[in-house]
Design a protein around this motif. Structure first.
Motif, mmCIF file in Angstrom:
data_model
loop_
_atom_site.group_PDB
_atom_site.id
_atom_site.type_symbol
_atom_site.label_atom_id
_atom_site.label_comp_id
_atom_site.label_asym_id
_atom_site.label_seq_id
_atom_site.Cartn_x
_atom_site.Cartn_y
_atom_site.Cartn_z
ATOM 1 N N CYS A 118 43.691 27.903 42.725
ATOM 2 C CA CYS A 118 42.407 28.411 43.200
ATOM 3 C C CYS A 118 41.371 27.339 42.866
ATOM 4 O O CYS A 118 40.811 27.314 41.768
ATOM 5 N N HIS A 119 41.152 26.441 43.788
ATOM 6 C CA HIS A 119 40.363 25.238 43.534
ATOM 7 C C HIS A 119 39.038 25.284 44.293
ATOM 8 O O HIS A 119 39.030 25.362 45.515
ATOM 9 N N GLY A 120 37.924 25.262 43.556
ATOM 10 C CA GLY A 120 36.619 25.250 44.193
ATOM 11 C C GLY A 120 36.256 26.545 44.868
ATOM 12 O O GLY A 120 35.569 26.536 45.897
ATOM 13 N N VAL A 121 36.698 27.672 44.313
ATOM 14 C CA VAL A 121 36.438 28.977 44.921
ATOM 15 C C VAL A 121 35.592 29.862 44.010
ATOM 16 O O VAL A 121 34.680 30.549 44.475
ATOM 17 N N ILE A 122 35.858 29.839 42.707
ATOM 18 C CA ILE A 122 35.216 30.829 41.817
ATOM 19 C C ILE A 122 33.698 30.658 41.754
ATOM 20 O O ILE A 122 32.998 31.597 41.387
ATOM 21 N N MET A 123 33.177 29.490 42.121
ATOM 22 C CA MET A 123 31.720 29.318 42.136
ATOM 23 C C MET A 123 31.053 30.073 43.271
ATOM 24 O O MET A 123 29.837 30.174 43.320
ATOM 25 N N PHE A 124 31.837 30.617 44.197
ATOM 26 C CA PHE A 124 31.285 31.326 45.346
ATOM 27 C C PHE A 124 31.436 32.839 45.247
ATOM 28 O O PHE A 124 31.144 33.547 46.204
#
Length: 311
Positions: free
Chosen positions: A153-159
């Protein structure tokens, strides 16, 4: 961008469509993907911008550092990998080339169209190892099942406004002993890019200066919550997904053990979307060494968590 047909490939990439009741981006509506550290300082704002970003120096540094870290922890190919929010499939394609079977779960049909275009140029043996699934990662257990050897899960949790539900799903998706790989923003260090770019108001806001000067030049009272006192601008409140310690704690509480963490883009993040130069290999090597040791990894733009599910 309109989704292209899988029939354009000599060997179709396997695809599933999410049921109509599940949310997905509208083809006619630009979806905002990231607005970071200050107005006008977005990395990318729509699908086309993101695809272009992956080909810049910063995009290449991120992808190659993530790959280099993962090859030290993944089980050998042909293990089964699940990429939640895999975007245009750059990371998936890299691991498919290495012999892994990779499923991308992505909610935006335009991103999946970009992934299909990228796969079209790959050898048939690589295309056969990639599956594209349209859907929200939080629904992935129902869409693709559990028991994966590794879940990305790369570069997703910030959204997402609250990362815990998604992070818990990542652990649920992964078999006991499997690997969970998460890349998110390094909230405590977000002021670095703004400062190096000379955006001083954004820098001060991100630092949350506890003692700003008021309009008369006197020092405003410090607030116990870290926000500015009267006469100063309030500090930016970082979302919980941008706190690496919070992300690690959630994963651990869900039944994982941390194997390693790395910093991504210590030296290159402030450079903007410049293209890679002939020294790109040397750049990646320098970033890799910095991202694996203190104090450099602690000021990197992104943090890469690698955990193992223990139960």
């Amino acid at each position: 961008m309109q989704p292209s047909s899988a029939s354009n490939l000599s060997t179709p990439v396997l695809e599933h469509s999410v049921p109509p009741s599940r949310p997905s981006a509208s083809d006619g509506e630009a979806r905002v993907l990231a607005v970071v550290d200050g107005p006008g300082a977005a990395d990318y704002t729509d699908t086309a911008d993101y695809v272009a970003h992956t080909a810049t120096l910063r995009g290449i540094v991120r992808q190659r550092l993530v790959t280099r870290a993962l090859v030290e922890h993944l089980p050998p190919a042909p293990a089964r990998l699940l990429d939640i929010g895999g975007g245009n499939g750059v990371q998936a394609l890299e691991f498919a080339r290495r012999g892994y079977h990779v499923t991308v779960c992505e909610p935006d049909p335009r991103m999946l169209a970009a992934a299909r275009r990228g796969l079209a140029d790959a050898p048939e043996s690589v295309r056969r190892r990639v599956e594209l699934v349209e859907g929200d990662g939080r629904d992935a257990v129902h869409l693709v099942g559990a028991g994966w050897d590794a879940t990305f899960c790369h570069g997703v949790i910030m959204f997402v406004p609250e990362p815990a539900p998604l992070l818990n799903v990542l652990v649920e998706l992964t078999r006991p002993g499997g690997i969970i790989s998460v890349v998110g923003k390094n909230g405590p260090a977000l002021a670095l890019r703004a400062g190096l770019q000379g955006r001083w108001q954004d820098t001060t806001a991100l630092l949350g200066d506890p003692s700003p000067t008021g309009p008369t030049g006197t020092t405003a009272d410090a607030r116990p919550d870290g926000a500015a006192g009267s006469g100063g601008q309030p500090a930016v409140t970082l979302p919980p997904g941008d706190d690496p310690a919070n992300v690690a704690d959630i994963l651990t509480a869900a039944g994982t053990r941390s194997l390693a963490w790395y910093g991504i883009r210590t030296f290159t993040d402030h450079l903007g979307d410049i293209p890679p130069g002939p020294d790109v290999d040397a750049v990646v090597d320098a970033e890799w060494v910095a991202g694996a040791q203190d104090p450099y990894r602690g000021i990197a733009r992104l943090v890469h968590h690698i955990h193992r599910r223990i139960g």
